[in-house]
Design an enzyme around this catalytic site. Structure first.
Site, PDB file in Angstrom:
ATOM      1  N   CYS A  64     -67.121  52.062 -43.838  1.00 19.32           N
ATOM      2  CA  CYS A  64     -67.290  50.648 -43.578  1.00 19.32           C
ATOM      3  C   CYS A  64     -66.018  49.873 -43.907  1.00 19.32           C
ATOM      4  CB  CYS A  64     -68.475  50.151 -44.400  1.00 19.32           C
ATOM      5  SG  CYS A  64     -68.554  48.368 -44.599  1.00 19.32           S
ATOM      6  N   CYS A  67     -66.344  46.642 -46.204  1.00 22.85           N
ATOM      7  CA  CYS A  67     -66.638  46.994 -47.606  1.00 22.85           C
ATOM      8  C   CYS A  67     -65.345  47.156 -48.391  1.00 22.85           C
ATOM      9  CB  CYS A  67     -67.394  48.321 -47.696  1.00 22.85           C
ATOM     10  SG  CYS A  67     -68.994  48.316 -46.893  1.00 22.85           S
TER      11      CYS A  67
END
Lengths: 141, 610
Positions: A64, A67
């Site tokens: 991700c 993130c």
């Protein structure tokens, strides 16, 4: 995503990408005490659910992109609060049960937990002002 | 020596007998002329209980089976009756059991004793398995999916989603796109783009980006299963008894689960060469898409679409690629198109070694950790032998990618325990047109089906329709006719319907009219790219209104082009309808609306102008 067992053993080096173990982003030494990677379900129980202090839980994943930006940003702000709030990081692929228990569908998902209850939550990346407000609310109320 | 009869395969027969006993509620070993056998069958019929009778007088190895039964039951005669796995005996014993009620007890009333834990258990969480599970759950059923990836010989593994998502269609198309972008960069200068930098490709950056995307898909599937209340186990499933599986997770922990119905959706894995060193030193497509180092100079063994697609994009990224082919390219596909696909690859930097197979693999240089860090793989010397003589070739490569075919994962999941028949030659599962195996409560979908297309959308469709038939009252069956496909080689090949060879066999050459054309995509003109290379043809059935029964196109965006025509073919497309359709200009697809030249006419289809 693919995992390569043999090569991981062979390299045993933290590298970027598929072989990365996410635990490296520890931040500064001040942050280190206040931020930790959750090891397993009972670790979560001890250090988050039963924590006397409020805890911010950062559910993230290696694959991700956002993130990787949110994590350090949040950590920095948590460390500025000098121990009033702790931060727990959970890799959803390593701790899928936990992620499912807390109904994480997209990452990053950040929960604010106090006395074992989820008192606040957001999904997706936020800027510093938004994060500061989020943290202030958690310690304030 | 003559006069010697074949000895019976006692182990095989014992297994067969035990399987029969285990798979049928009432199992009667019988003989067709035996009146006592008939009496016993009458009894069950009067109870409205289904039985399965094996007539030993007309079965192969019937006498040997009778011998096995003696061993098992001490009973020499027929009928030899079993109920729910328990031996009853002959005609008298069965009638006695009926009279004293013990037969009825064994039959358990109308239901088998314990209710099943699940309505449906699916083994395999790929395209087919997941689609079926979600559909069944949406129809209110209690569903479990087991998905487990046995790591490759070099340790590669992946998450939920099956082949397509992790080591198939998705990463393949993304790497194909990476290669196309390289070509686009080359063309761009002709279109006026000016830049000083030398453009080179970084394998690691591409793999990381693709793997990150795949990671998000894996998670997405987990979430969607949870949202639909499907139980997911990351465990290896195998049958231990009728209606019961054993699930073993990565840590070796075992659980057991039962269900009324099962679906096999275990998919396939790449086949190895079967020569020493193949598993230790070579990689397959299972490893390629997450390879943490650039493969370097690569030998691709095989001529499947996997081999050609991988060779194609690796060459497109600038690697030195050779393809070693044992006989023909793209077996099963239209061969004229296959040869054109290969020819394009050859003129675009892919080396082909035809009619050779590797025989010896010898590691020349092991990849040290430092070298891996710098992105340098090891070196493997390959010795290959001609299939057409005694010539030997030797060459060194950094990577050997084996792509000679895929084998169904059906050998180690306990199918023989519950009596599910597989095609011993290829491991695939024969099913009827409702995807049902020979065991009524076990179905199969996806790549493991014998004689069906190995494509994600086919598996998904089959899975969904199966669930709808089982639980939604539908009777719609999966339509395997005229399924469109595309091979994503550097020059893409899309097709729907018959390959020309098959059409000729099926309909006869004189009953077919083949229209064809070469074409030059407009976008290729300015950069001066291959003229008279892109090609399209349609095969029409003269006896059925010139119905289009085969459509083939070799050119850019072949997949996008073919999709629409597949729908038209499903609607009964004819040559006349195509001619009446006005083309969109300027596109490649419009070639199908202006095809005039037939193969039969022998006219030249070389394009001269616009």
């Amino acid at each position: 995503m693919a995992q390569r067992l043999a090569l991981q053993r062979l390299l045993a080096l933290p590298t970027r990408g598929p072989l990365a173990s996410h635990g490296r982003a520890f931040g500064t030494s001040a942050g280190r005490r206040n931020t930790f990677n959750v090891q397993d379900g009972s670790d979560f129980q001890d250090r988050v659910v039963n924590s006397p202090k409020p805890v911010v839980v950062d559910f993230h994943a290696q694959w991700c992109g956002p993130c990787k930006i949110l994590g350090p940003r949040l950590e920095k702000l948590v460390s500025k609060l000098e121990g009033k709030v702790l931060m727990a990081k959970v890799d959803i692929d390593d701790h899928t049960d936990l992620a499912i228990e807390y109904e994480v569908s997209a990452v990053p998902t950040v929960l604010a937990m106090k006395n074992g209850d989820v008192v606040d939550k957001f999904v997706g990346i936020k800027d510093e002002d938004q994060l500061e407000a989020f943290l202030k609310k958690l310690i304030g109320a | 020596p003559p006069g010697q009869t074949r000895l019976p395969d006692w182990d095989g027969l014992k297994l067969r007998v035990r399987t029969l006993i285990a798979s049928h509620r009432v199992m009667i070993f019988s003989k067709s002329y035996c009146p006592y056998c008939n009496k016993v069958k009458e009894l069950f019929r009067s109870m409205h209980v289904e039985y399965y009778a094996l007539e030993l007088d007309v079965t192969d190895d019937g006498a040997s089976i009778q011998q096995v039964l003696v061993e098992l039951t001490n009973q020499r005669t027929v009928p030899n009756v079993f109920v729910n796995g328990t031996h009853i005996g002959g005609c008298d014993a069965t009638y006695q059991a009926y009279q004293d009620g013990s037969l009825q007890k064994l039959l358990g009333g109308n239901q088998i004793t314990e209710p099943y834990e699940y309505d449906l258990i699916i083994i395999g969480g790929g395209s087919g398995g997941l689609a079926c599970s979600k559909e069944a759950a949406a129809l209110g059923k209690k569903v479990m999916v087991l998905d487990y990836v046995v790591p490759t010989p070099i340790g590669t593994s992946w998450g939920l989603g099956g082949t397509c998502v992790n080591v198939g269609c998705i990463p393949k198309k993304l790497m194909h796109q990476a290669a196309l972008l390289g070509q686009a960069l080359q063309d761009s200068r002709k279109y006026g783009w000016q830049y000083e930098e030398q453009v080179k490709h970084n394998w690691e950056i591409m793999v990381e980006a693709i793997q990150n995307y795949i990671g998000s898909l894996n998670w997405g599937y987990r979430v969607s299963l949870r949202e639909k209340s499907v139980t997911y186990l990351n465990s290896y499933g195998e049958f231990v008894e009728p209606h019961k599986i054993k699930a073993t997770n990565r840590k070796g922990q075992v659980t057991y689960h039962t269900a009324e119905t099962f679906v096999l959706a275990t998919g396939e894995r790449p086949r190895y060469l079967g020569i020493p060193g193949d598993k230790e030193f070579c990689i397959t497509s299972d490893d390629l898409f997450s390879l943490p180092y650039c493969p370097g100079k690569t030998l691709v063994v095989g001529a499947s679409y996997v081999a050609l697609e991988c060779a194609g994009f690796m060459a497109g990224l600038g690697l030195d690629v050779t393809v070693m082919v044992r006989s023909i390219l793209l077996r099963g596909f239209d061969q004229e198109m296959a040869e054109r696909v290969g020819a394009y690859m050859e003129t675009h930097g892919v080396k082909f070694i035809r009619k050779f197979v590797p025989v010896i693999l010898s590691l020349q240089k092991f990849a040290q950790v430092e070298q891996l860090e710098q992105g340098m793989p090891g070196r493997l010397k390959v010795t290959a032998k001609s299939t057409d003589g005694s010539k030997i070739l030797e060459e060194e490569y950094n990577t050997v990618l084996i792509a000679i075919g895929r084998d169904a994962c059906t050998r180690n999941i306990g199918l023989q325990t519950i009596g599910v028949k597989i095609n011993e030659k290829n491991g695939k599962v024969p099913v009827n047109d409702e995807e049902q195996t020979n065991v009524p409560y076990v179905y199969a979908i996806g790549d493991i089906l014998d004689g069906k297309l190995e494509l994600t959308p086919v598996a998904i469709q089959a899975g969904r329709l199966l669930a709808q038939r089982l639980y939604g009252g539908s009777s719609r069956k999966c339509d395997y006719i005229n399924v469109p496909t595309t091979v994503f080689t550097p020059l893409e090949y899309g097709s729907c319907g018959y390959p020309e060879e098959k059409a000729i066999t099926e309909y006869g050459k004189e009953n077919l009219e083949v229209y064809h054309s070469l074409f030059w995509p407009l976008e290729w003109t300015v950069p001066g790219r291959d003229n008279n290379t892109c090609y399209a043809k349609i095969i029409c059935n003269k006896q059925d209104n010139n119905r289009v029964i085969g459509l083939h196109i070799l050119g850019p965006n072949a997949g996008e082009i073919t999709q629409g025509f597949a729908a038209a073919i499903k609607c009964g497309l004819t040559k006349e309808l195509l001619d009446e359709t006005i083309g969109i200009h300027p596109t490649c697809a419009e070639v199908f609306t202006t095809m005039d030249i037939t193969k039969a006419s022998g006219q030249d289809i070389t394009q001269k102008g616009c």
